[in-house]
Write a protein that holds these residues in place. Structure first.
Motif, PDB file in Angstrom:
ATOM      1  N   LEU A 171       0.885  -1.123   0.072  1.00 46.30           N
ATOM      2  CA  LEU A 171       0.138  -0.153  -0.111  1.00 46.30           C
ATOM      3  C   LEU A 171       0.830   1.341   0.173  1.00 46.30           C
ATOM      4  O   LEU A 171       1.914   1.090   0.430  1.00 46.30           O
ATOM      5  N   PRO A 172       0.296   2.226  -0.469  1.00 50.37           N
ATOM      6  CA  PRO A 172       1.224   3.643  -0.670  1.00 50.37           C
ATOM      7  C   PRO A 172       1.543   4.000   0.695  1.00 50.37           C
ATOM      8  O   PRO A 172       0.399   4.153   1.578  1.00 50.37           O
ATOM      9  N   ASN A 173       2.502   4.640   1.355  1.00 45.70           N
ATOM     10  CA  ASN A 173       2.647   5.375   2.563  1.00 45.70           C
ATOM     11  C   ASN A 173       2.849   6.836   2.177  1.00 45.70           C
ATOM     12  O   ASN A 173       3.654   7.167   1.434  1.00 45.70           O
ATOM     13  N   ILE A 174       1.895   7.638   2.702  1.00 44.33           N
ATOM     14  CA  ILE A 174       1.953   9.003   2.335  1.00 44.33           C
ATOM     15  C   ILE A 174       2.547   9.989   3.547  1.00 44.33           C
ATOM     16  O   ILE A 174       2.307   9.765   4.704  1.00 44.33           O
ATOM     17  N   GLU A 175       3.407  11.045   3.259  1.00 45.20           N
ATOM     18  CA  GLU A 175       3.887  11.728   3.839  1.00 45.20           C
ATOM     19  C   GLU A 175       2.682  12.969   4.026  1.00 45.20           C
ATOM     20  O   GLU A 175       2.589  13.962   3.363  1.00 45.20           O
ATOM     21  N   PRO A 176       2.263  13.088   5.387  1.00 45.47           N
ATOM     22  CA  PRO A 176       1.091  14.072   5.429  1.00 45.47           C
ATOM     23  C   PRO A 176       1.646  15.502   5.207  1.00 45.47           C
ATOM     24  O   PRO A 176       0.783  16.520   4.845  1.00 45.47           O
ATOM     25  N   ALA A 177       2.839  15.943   5.754  1.00 44.51           N
ATOM     26  CA  ALA A 177       3.291  17.458   5.390  1.00 44.51           C
ATOM     27  C   ALA A 177       3.339  17.863   3.945  1.00 44.51           C
ATOM     28  O   ALA A 177       3.374  18.988   3.803  1.00 44.51           O
ATOM     29  N   THR A 178       3.757  16.737   3.067  1.00 44.95           N
ATOM     30  CA  THR A 178       3.857  17.074   1.634  1.00 44.95           C
ATOM     31  C   THR A 178       2.725  16.444   0.679  1.00 44.95           C
ATOM     32  O   THR A 178       2.394  16.814  -0.485  1.00 44.95           O
ATOM     33  N   GLY A 179       1.852  15.467   1.492  1.00 42.38           N
ATOM     34  CA  GLY A 179       0.801  15.011   0.322  1.00 42.38           C
ATOM     35  C   GLY A 179       1.331  13.865  -0.566  1.00 42.38           C
ATOM     36  O   GLY A 179       0.587  13.434  -1.495  1.00 42.38           O
ATOM     37  N   GLN A 180       2.651  13.501  -0.542  1.00 43.48           N
ATOM     38  CA  GLN A 180       3.085  12.649  -1.417  1.00 43.48           C
ATOM     39  C   GLN A 180       3.743  11.454  -0.900  1.00 43.48           C
ATOM     40  O   GLN A 180       3.641  11.137   0.084  1.00 43.48           O
ATOM     41  N   VAL A 181       3.406  10.281  -1.802  1.00 45.69           N
ATOM     42  CA  VAL A 181       3.598   8.988  -1.600  1.00 45.69           C
ATOM     43  C   VAL A 181       5.370   8.732  -1.313  1.00 45.69           C
ATOM     44  O   VAL A 181       6.026   9.282  -2.022  1.00 45.69           O
ATOM     45  N   TYR A 182       5.512   8.362  -0.303  1.00 44.92           N
ATOM     46  CA  TYR A 182       7.314   8.453  -0.243  1.00 44.92           C
ATOM     47  C   TYR A 182       7.816   6.956   0.201  1.00 44.92           C
ATOM     48  O   TYR A 182       8.680   6.529   0.638  1.00 44.92           O
TER      49      TYR A 182
ATOM     50  N   ILE B  15       3.907   0.016   2.242  1.00 47.53           N
ATOM     51  CA  ILE B  15       3.528  -0.596   3.409  1.00 47.53           C
ATOM     52  C   ILE B  15       3.175  -2.245   2.894  1.00 47.53           C
ATOM     53  O   ILE B  15       2.310  -2.240   2.046  1.00 47.53           O
ATOM     54  N   PRO B  16       3.518  -3.241   3.862  1.00 43.62           N
ATOM     55  CA  PRO B  16       2.943  -4.501   3.268  1.00 43.62           C
ATOM     56  C   PRO B  16       1.270  -4.473   3.335  1.00 43.62           C
ATOM     57  O   PRO B  16       0.861  -4.069   4.293  1.00 43.62           O
ATOM     58  N   ASP B  17       0.711  -4.949   2.296  1.00 46.51           N
ATOM     59  CA  ASP B  17      -0.804  -5.321   2.438  1.00 46.51           C
ATOM     60  C   ASP B  17      -1.047  -6.674   3.132  1.00 46.51           C
ATOM     61  O   ASP B  17      -1.442  -7.486   2.301  1.00 46.51           O
ATOM     62  N   SER B  18      -0.926  -6.738   4.208  1.00 47.43           N
ATOM     63  CA  SER B  18      -0.825  -8.248   4.708  1.00 47.43           C
ATOM     64  C   SER B  18      -2.465  -8.537   5.155  1.00 47.43           C
ATOM     65  O   SER B  18      -3.324  -7.808   5.504  1.00 47.43           O
ATOM     66  N   GLY B  19      -2.603  -9.957   5.182  1.00 47.65           N
ATOM     67  CA  GLY B  19      -3.939 -10.358   5.606  1.00 47.65           C
ATOM     68  C   GLY B  19      -3.965 -11.630   6.190  1.00 47.65           C
ATOM     69  O   GLY B  19      -2.845 -11.730   6.966  1.00 47.65           O
TER      70      GLY B  19
END
Ligand code: NDP
Length: 485
Positions: free
Chosen positions: A23-34, A37-41
């Motif tokens: 999954l994408p991990n987003i930096e809240p201060a920039t709004g950008q994907v940085y 993250i494993p999409d575990s189940g």
């Protein structure tokens, strides 16, 4: 810059999720994907539970002192990596770096050190029936437990659960919030470096419904320690209760701040600014309803708004920043919706009320001005529902009975703060407030030995000190006859 790819910590190894999906991990201060993250189940959760079950016999058999020494080693490694962890926390969550340095990361180390040193001191009771029998209590680790934590204080709350569980000899499968997984991932590497045996702690990343739900449902998980929203807690309890799992639920709050005319006004204003807006108001203990006794209402308001002007909203990396970004875009929109609601309900906006713009690299970040309303009835939705952002209301009161009624009127009961120099009133009101934690002339002052948790819909059970050690253990009574039959 390469993507920061997070891996699961499974049976002592850093591994990809079974699905191979991220999954994408987003930096809240920039709004950008940085990062990713494993999409575990359920498959990853089942593997983690199996690893924890395999590690359990040896871990629970270790002397408490040895387990404690390993936890202290992890604490030392957190201290040694403070700057790296603080930067990761700030980037992942949007909080000011300066705050992560002095609060989140030091507290994570304290959690491991506190419970590491507590383990050898954990004693049990004996009950003697004179001449008849001797009863003694044995506390067995519950077994493999699940720890689920939120995004507001990521490493701080994650370790607050994991450390006591490990200290008493449980093995853990833990899930951090998918919104803030970075420091939990860095912790995995520190656990490996500390020599924590494989399988004792497993950290599985993914979404609440995909990964958290599988953890709650897994029959191998004997207890669940959860911190998060009240609605999620309710759902979790409905899933876990029929499976007879032990549950500790630390949920939402709508905390009152009672300011009496006889208070030290300077201290009350200074600390109320902090209790309203620290961590962008995203601390479950923030006091979002400020009730001020009428004779000092205008004076308090003027000084509060004056000091509010110093709450600089900015790049979390900037040393001058007091307010960073909110943790996610969805959360920003939720808080903005509450600001609209406060207008609709007839509130008068005294400060803030809008998305804040931070130029440069943070132009697309999720920033919000610290916001203050007055003129709202105590029982309107704005004053009853948890907003969990930098939005507070000011309400005057005339009598102690009136403010007590308003303070206790919500479905929540996590914490409350009283500002008064009247000792008798402080004691009387503290005990009349429906709150698990009451502060008098202070806020967020924590002693890790004290019971921590909420009344009403703010939670079930208590964390902290012996309460946490008891939660992760099962009491067994052994009765020995002194008469021989
Ligand atoms: P959520 O309830 O949305 O999430 C908390 C955790 O539960 C996250 O790890 C989430 O995963 C996970 N989760 C979501 N759905 C499920 C599910 N079906 N089964 C298992 N796990 C699930 O809370 P937030 O993260 O939004 O945190 C904010 C809330 O936490 C606020 O209400 C705040 O008051 C409360 N809180 C309470 C504290 C206390 O001590 N009482 C302290 C701090 C916060 P994911 O994020 O990946 O979806």
């Amino acid at each position: 810059m390469p993507m920061f790819r997070i891996q699961n910590y499974l049976n002592g190894q850093l591994v990809a999720p079974a699905s191979g999906q991220y999954l994408p991990n987003i930096e809240p201060a920039t709004g950008q994907v940085y990062g990713e993250i494993p999409d575990s189940g359920p498959v990853d959760v089942a593997a983690a539970v199996a690893a924890a079950e395999a590690a359990l016999p040896a871990w629970r058999a270790r002397p408490a002192e040895e387990r404690g020494r390993l936890l202290e080693k992890i604490a030392d490694l957190i201290d040694a990596n403070l700057e790296r962890l603080a930067q990761a926390e700030s980037r992942d969550n949007g909080k000011p770096l300066a705050l992560a340095r002095v609060m989140d990361i030091p507290r994570a180390a304290s959690n491991f050190r506190f419970f590491g040193t507590a383990a050898p001191h954990f004693a049990t009771e004996a009950h003697v029936q004179e001449g008849l029998a001797l009863n003694y209590t044995v506390r067995h680790p519950v077994g493999v437990v699940g720890c689920i934590s939120p995004w507001n204080l990521p490493l701080y709350l994650f370790t607050w659960k994991i450390a006591p569980a490990l200290a008493v000899g449980c093995c853990v499968v833990a899930k951090p919030s998918e919104i803030t997984p970075a420091t939990a991932f860095l912790l995995s590497a520190l656990c490996i470096e500390a020599g924590l045996p494989a399988g004792v702690l497993n950290i599985i990343h993914g979404t609440g419904p995909g990964c958290g739900q599988a953890l709650v449902e897994h029959p191998g998980i004997k207890a669940i320690s959860f911190t998060g929203g009240t609605a999620t807690g309710r759902h979790l309890a409905a899933t876990a209760a029929p499976l007879f799992k032990k549950l500790s639920l630390e949920l939402g709050g709508k905390n009152p701040n009672l300011v009496f005319a006889d208070c030290d006004l300077a201290a009350a204003v200074r600390t109320s600014i902090r209790s309203s807006f620290a961590n962008q108001g995203q601390i479950c203990l923030c006091g979002s309803r400020l009730f001020v006794e009428r004779p000092i209402y205008e004076q308090f308001k003027t000084e509060f708004l004056r000091q509010l002007a110093d709450q600089t909203v900015g790049d979390p990396l900037d040393a001058a920043t007091k307010q960073g970004a909110l943790a996610s875009e969805a959360h920003l929109h939720k808080v903005l919706a509450y600001i609209k609601l406060a207008h609709d309900e007839g509130g008068t906006l005294l400060a803030g009320g809008h998305r804040a713009t931070v130029p440069g690299r943070c132009a697309d970040g999720y920033f919000l001005e610290p916001t203050v309303f007055e003129g709202l009835p105590y029982d309107c939705r704005t004053n009853q529902e948890e907003i969990f952002g930098p939005v507070v209301t000011l309400t005057p009161f005339d009598t102690e009975a009136e403010v007590l009624h308003m303070a206790n009127s919500t479905e929540y009961g996590l914490s409350a703060t009283i500002w008064t120099q009247n000792l008798t009133r402080a004691h009387r009101l503290s005990q009349a407030l429906h709150s698990g934690v009451v502060w008098v002339n202070t806020w967020l002052h924590r002693d890790l030995r004290t019971p921590f948790g909420g009344m009403k819909n703010s939670g079930v059970g208590r964390e902290g000190g012996l309460e946490a050690l008891r939660f992760f253990t099962e009491a067994q009574n052994v009765c020995i006859s002194l008469t021989g039959g």
